[in-house]
Design an enzyme around this catalytic site. Sequence first.
Site, short mmCIF file in Angstrom:
data_model
loop_
_atom_site.label_atom_id
_atom_site.label_comp_id
_atom_site.label_asym_id
_atom_site.label_seq_id
_atom_site.Cartn_x
_atom_site.Cartn_y
_atom_site.Cartn_z
N ASN A 270 0.87 -1.17 0.00
CA ASN A 270 0.00 0.00 0.00
C ASN A 270 0.91 1.22 0.00
OD1 ASN A 270 -1.84 2.01 0.43
ND2 ASN A 270 -2.80 1.08 2.23
N HIS B 144 -13.28 2.21 0.21
CA HIS B 144 -13.26 1.10 1.19
C HIS B 144 -13.94 -0.15 0.64
CE1 HIS B 144 -13.26 4.41 4.52
NE2 HIS B 144 -12.01 4.02 4.29
N ARG C 150 -2.66 -2.06 -3.38
CA ARG C 150 -3.92 -1.36 -3.15
C ARG C 150 -3.91 -0.10 -4.02
NH1 ARG C 150 -5.32 3.05 1.21
NH2 ARG C 150 -7.54 3.20 0.79
N ARG D 125 -12.26 14.65 8.64
CA ARG D 125 -13.07 15.07 7.47
C ARG D 125 -14.49 15.38 7.90
NH1 ARG D 125 -11.62 10.02 3.86
NH2 ARG D 125 -9.45 10.03 4.48
N GLU E 117 -8.19 -6.05 4.71
CA GLU E 117 -8.06 -5.65 3.30
C GLU E 117 -6.82 -6.26 2.65
OE1 GLU E 117 -8.79 -1.87 5.16
OE2 GLU E 117 -9.62 -1.15 3.28
#
Length: 402
Positions: free
Chosen positions: A7, A180, A91, A241, A385
């Site tokens: 990643n 996601h 990813r 956020r 993941e």
Amino acid sequence: MNILVINAGSSSVKYQLYDMENATVLAKGRVERIGMDTAILMHEPAGKPDFHKVDEILEHTTAIRRVLDVLVHPEHGVLTAISQIDAVGHRVVHGGESFKSSVLVTDEVKKEIRRLFDLAPLHNPAHMLGISAVDANMPGVPQAVVFDTAFHQTMPAKAYLYPVPMALYRKHKVRRYGFHGTSHKYVSERAAAFLGRPLEQLKLITCHIGNGASCAAVWGGQSVDTSMGMTPLEGLMMGTRSGDLDPAIVPYVMGKEDLTIGEVSSMLNKHSGLQAISGISSDMREIVEAVEAGDKNATLAFEMYAYRLRKYIGAYAAAMNGVDAIVFTAGVGENSAPLRKAVCEGLSFLGVDFDEEANLLGRGIEKRITKRGSKVEALVIPTNEEWVIAQDTYSLVQSQSD
Ligand code: ADP
């Protein structure tokens, strides 16, 4: 077969090395502060002590070289030769409309990922650096890319279009993509297995709540709606956020505060959410501690966070005309019992019969947090993941060699 999962971020690379036959992690770690002379490699080999090293690492090719070196290091390594790594899985955040599933990397795929830089300027360029760094260090080793957006490509137009002029979609691909996806897909499958019911028959609402947060309506194993939009800013309130807000606030605040596009974007992405309301932290652990100590702003931040998530769950139950199970995952979803309680206790109207004791028991395991016989189940399912990326890479490489 050994598969290295990568990643790559703009200044970091996270990695995990899997032995696929035994479904085990041989080593994992990360390189941080790439671009600086104080970059750090943090390596965790299975069955051996952790190893940290500060070093000058100016770009991604060197970062990947350092990772490969440590993987074959006589003392800290887990392999005897780099050739024991059979494939690499990456990813990639944004696959746009081009990628509906994971694919092997080809020149065409690289070109397409580059074409999508505009849609994910913070992420896709960094992923490409990761892919090129693997090319440079391990020429000829097959690489696969697994997209955060791919799972949500099944959304119908009524869910993915925004009610703005269609020219924006046609010309600039302005639409909801969702993120996601790897996690929403994985926890949906695990939830069906946990419940002992076919995924095809289930209506699920999956809540991936970590630093970034999104929920998805998963009907019969397909994503039919999700809270993140064209970018990961839309939807739930997150650590830093804002999530949803009146779009008219943006030009209004830009005018009043004399902000540039970059400044307002930074405000909404990096200085909003839990951090802004609590004034304390973006980390749910610290928020909960402050709530327990009686801090008013932290309490408001916690309540807003849970309230906004609960509203999305209600919306997605309506979107699917029902729900069988609500699934909590990622850092906050897996670990924060108070947050799950705050969300679930307001869902009794849907048929969620919350089990307070089960909510507090056991960490890092799949569990039910509703009472037996609850009309709608609530589950905690740890996400993974990296394992999905490794599995997708494995199947793609296998099918190529068949
Ligand atoms: P990312 O989105 O970066 O992958 P994670 O899924 O690892 O993030 O989630 C990170 C967040 O999880 C942290 O910011 C923290 O708020 C939250 N978290 C981790 N452990 C706990 C805990 N024990 N209680 C509450 N929140 C936690």
